[in-house]
Design an enzyme around this catalytic site. Structure first.
Site, PDB file in Angstrom:
ATOM      1  N   LYS A  94      55.890  50.443  53.458  1.00  0.00           N
ATOM      2  CA  LYS A  94      56.411  52.231  54.138  1.00  0.00           C
ATOM      3  C   LYS A  94      58.193  51.902  53.163  1.00  0.00           C
ATOM      4  CE  LYS A  94      55.467  53.148  58.512  1.00  0.00           C
ATOM      5  NZ  LYS A  94      54.062  52.226  59.272  1.00  0.00           N
ATOM      6  N   GLU A 116      63.441  59.189  63.431  1.00  0.00           N
ATOM      7  CA  GLU A 116      61.803  58.509  64.541  1.00  0.00           C
ATOM      8  C   GLU A 116      61.921  57.325  64.338  1.00  0.00           C
ATOM      9  OE1 GLU A 116      61.171  61.496  63.429  1.00  0.00           O
ATOM     10  OE2 GLU A 116      59.081  60.520  63.251  1.00  0.00           O
ATOM     11  N   SER A 383      47.813  46.426  54.348  1.00  0.00           N
ATOM     12  CA  SER A 383      48.808  47.799  54.611  1.00  0.00           C
ATOM     13  C   SER A 383      50.299  46.836  54.713  1.00  0.00           C
ATOM     14  CB  SER A 383      48.672  49.038  55.630  1.00  0.00           C
ATOM     15  OG  SER A 383      48.592  48.893  56.451  1.00  0.00           O
TER      16      SER A 383
HETATM   17  C1  LIG Z   1      53.336  52.519  59.912  1.00  0.00           C
HETATM   18  C2  LIG Z   1      51.600  51.636  60.049  1.00  0.00           C
HETATM   19  C3  LIG Z   1      50.658  51.872  59.197  1.00  0.00           C
HETATM   20  C4  LIG Z   1      50.387  53.337  59.485  1.00  0.00           C
HETATM   21  O1  LIG Z   1      50.771  54.389  58.783  1.00  0.00           O
HETATM   22  P1  LIG Z   1      49.654  55.189  57.791  1.00  0.00           P
HETATM   23  O2  LIG Z   1      50.593  56.458  57.606  1.00  0.00           O
HETATM   24  O3  LIG Z   1      48.949  55.793  58.627  1.00  0.00           O
HETATM   25  O4  LIG Z   1      49.972  54.154  56.194  1.00  0.00           O
HETATM   26  C5  LIG Z   1      49.551  51.431  58.717  1.00  0.00           C
HETATM   27  N1  LIG Z   1      49.944  49.966  58.134  1.00  0.00           N
HETATM   28  C6  LIG Z   1      51.251  49.087  58.289  1.00  0.00           C
HETATM   29  C7  LIG Z   1      51.085  47.825  58.225  1.00  0.00           C
HETATM   30  C8  LIG Z   1      52.322  50.428  59.160  1.00  0.00           C
HETATM   31  O5  LIG Z   1      53.517  49.676  59.212  1.00  0.00           O
END
Ligand SMILES: *Cc1c(COP(=O)(O)O)cnc(C)c1O
Length: 399
Positions: A94, A116, A383
């Site tokens: 993010k 938010e 992610s």
């Molecule tokens: C917020 C988040 C997601 C989901 O958001 P996407 O916009 O689909 O990438 C996935 N993995 C992590 C670690 C997150 O914090």
């Protein structure tokens, strides 16, 4: 991205029939303003240099690609690689788009960045970026979420953002969105609303994708250097869709690379407790854009659920809807139980505690690897890291 895909969305913000600006005319003018500024500012060398220097020296990019040897051996099939977005500063992907958005707001001369947050992940990443860039930040969060997400709330306070507790309605994400948006409408000319994924009205799905495309650009080059070829499969979890489109965007032209987005099946696709928007949803609109939706007969968003709070959104990014319809990307699901199993397996086989969101993609990789011959390769976008989930999982599994 191929030229065909780079040219998307069209000038009205559409990917095929998805996206656009389903908003009142006065807000459309503000969004068009953001789009014009983005097109102008983001192309300047000053902006690109500033952003890429921050990616390198602040976020720690490029994030490495790691061969998960023991996880692979356990499946006895295709080799599994991880793109380590969990190693970024603040622990997830993010930060890539929050930095982009905060820098853009600063370049546009905005006085305040607003958003938010549900579980607090977007709030922390944005508060971090705003502290760094030097711009005021205001985060709206439901009262119930504030009680639940203690570490993230503390971090946001330390980082100096103004945290607004939302005590109306559900006291969770849905009302936090309404509250933040009302504040934004007080002065949309001077405020900047920072959306947390590839969702919302044009230009946000495009802008957030562009900021996240660094993931795929790096991965394509790194994998080629490491293995002398491209991966056979790309996997990533899909909430709003930002980490997945970030990885996929650099490979859309590569016909031999198969891409699969993983949605949360929660407690099961045959129960109301899931958030498998592309798998079960129908066309509609939400939060200012058109996409697949989990909605009731009257087009109202259904309450959605996943063990990973970052994945429980009843809409999904418009580019994913388009890629599903043209069958360039497949979308599959993983339920809570499979997610938890993958969370523990990756922790104990590789010493990497993944975010519960990312564990959905890992779980699918384990299933897929078993069915494929050993010369095939799978690249998973990891992610985020699971520090935020560790206490919850330990209690849930009575460890
Ligand atoms: C917020 C988040 C997601 C989901 O958001 P996407 O916009 O689909 O990438 C996935 N993995 C992590 C670690 C997150 O914090």
């Amino acid at each position: 991205m191929t030229k065909q895909f780079l040219e998307m969305p069209d000038k009205d913000g559409y990917f095929g029939e998805y996206g656009g600006q389903i908003i009142p005319p006065e807000l459309k003018a503000v969004m068009d303003d953001i789009n014009d500024a983005y097109e102008k500012v983001s192309q300047t060398e000053a902006f690109q240099t500033e952003l890429h220097d921050l990616y390198a020296d602040y976020v720690g990019r490029p994030s490495p690609i790691f061969f998960a040897k023991r996880l692979t051996a356990q499946q006895n099939g295709a080799r599994i690689f991880l793109k380590r977005e969990d190693l970024n500063h603040t622990g997830a992907h993010k930060i890539n788009h929050c930095l982009g958005e905060a820098l853009l707001a600063k370049h546009m001369g905005k006085t305040k960045v607003l958003a938010e947050t549900g579980a607090g992940q977007h709030g922390v990443a944005l508060a971090t970026a705003c502290a760094l860039v030097g711009i005021d930040c205001e985060i709206h969060m439901g009262e119930i979420d504030i009680k639940k997400e203690h570490p993230n709330v503390t971090k946001m306070k330390i980082l100096g953002c103004k945290l607004i507790s939302v005590s109306r309605g559900t006291k969770t994400l849905k009302d936090a969105v309404d509250s933040a948006f009302e504040e934004y409408l007080q002065d949309p000319v001077n405020f900047f609303y920072a959306i947390g994924s590839v969702v919302g009205p044009h230009p946000f799905p495009k802008m957030v994708r562009d900021f996240q495309s660094i993931v795929g650009i790096e991965a394509r080059e790194q994998f080629q250097q490491k293995e002398g070829c491209l991966p056979d499969y790309l996997l990533a979890c899909v909430g709003g869709g930002s980490n997945s489109i970030g990885l996929f965007s650099a490979f859309l032209d590569d016909e031999n690379v198969e891409m699969i987005g993983i949605e949360p099946a929660g407690k099961g696709l045959d129960t109301p407790d899931n958030a498998a928007t592309l798998t079960l949803g129908s066309k509609g609109s939400i939060h200012g854009f058109e996409c697949y939706n989990l909605q009731d007969q009257d087009g109202m968003p259904l309450p959605v659920y996943s063990i990973a709070s970052g994945l429980d959104y009843p809409g999904v990014g418009p580019q994913h809807c388009y890629l599903k319809d043209i069958e360039r990307v497949k979308y599959e699901t993983i339920d809570d139980k499979e997610c938890l199993d993958a969370f523990m397996q990756l922790s104990r086989l590789e010493g990497i505690i993944p975010a519960l969101e990312s564990a959905h993609a890992v779980a699918y990789a384990m299933k897929l690897a078993k069915k494929l011959p050993k010369e095939k390769t799978i690249l998973v976008n990891l992610s985020g890291r699971g520090d935020k989930d560790a206490d919850f999982v330990a209690e849930y599994l009575s460890l």
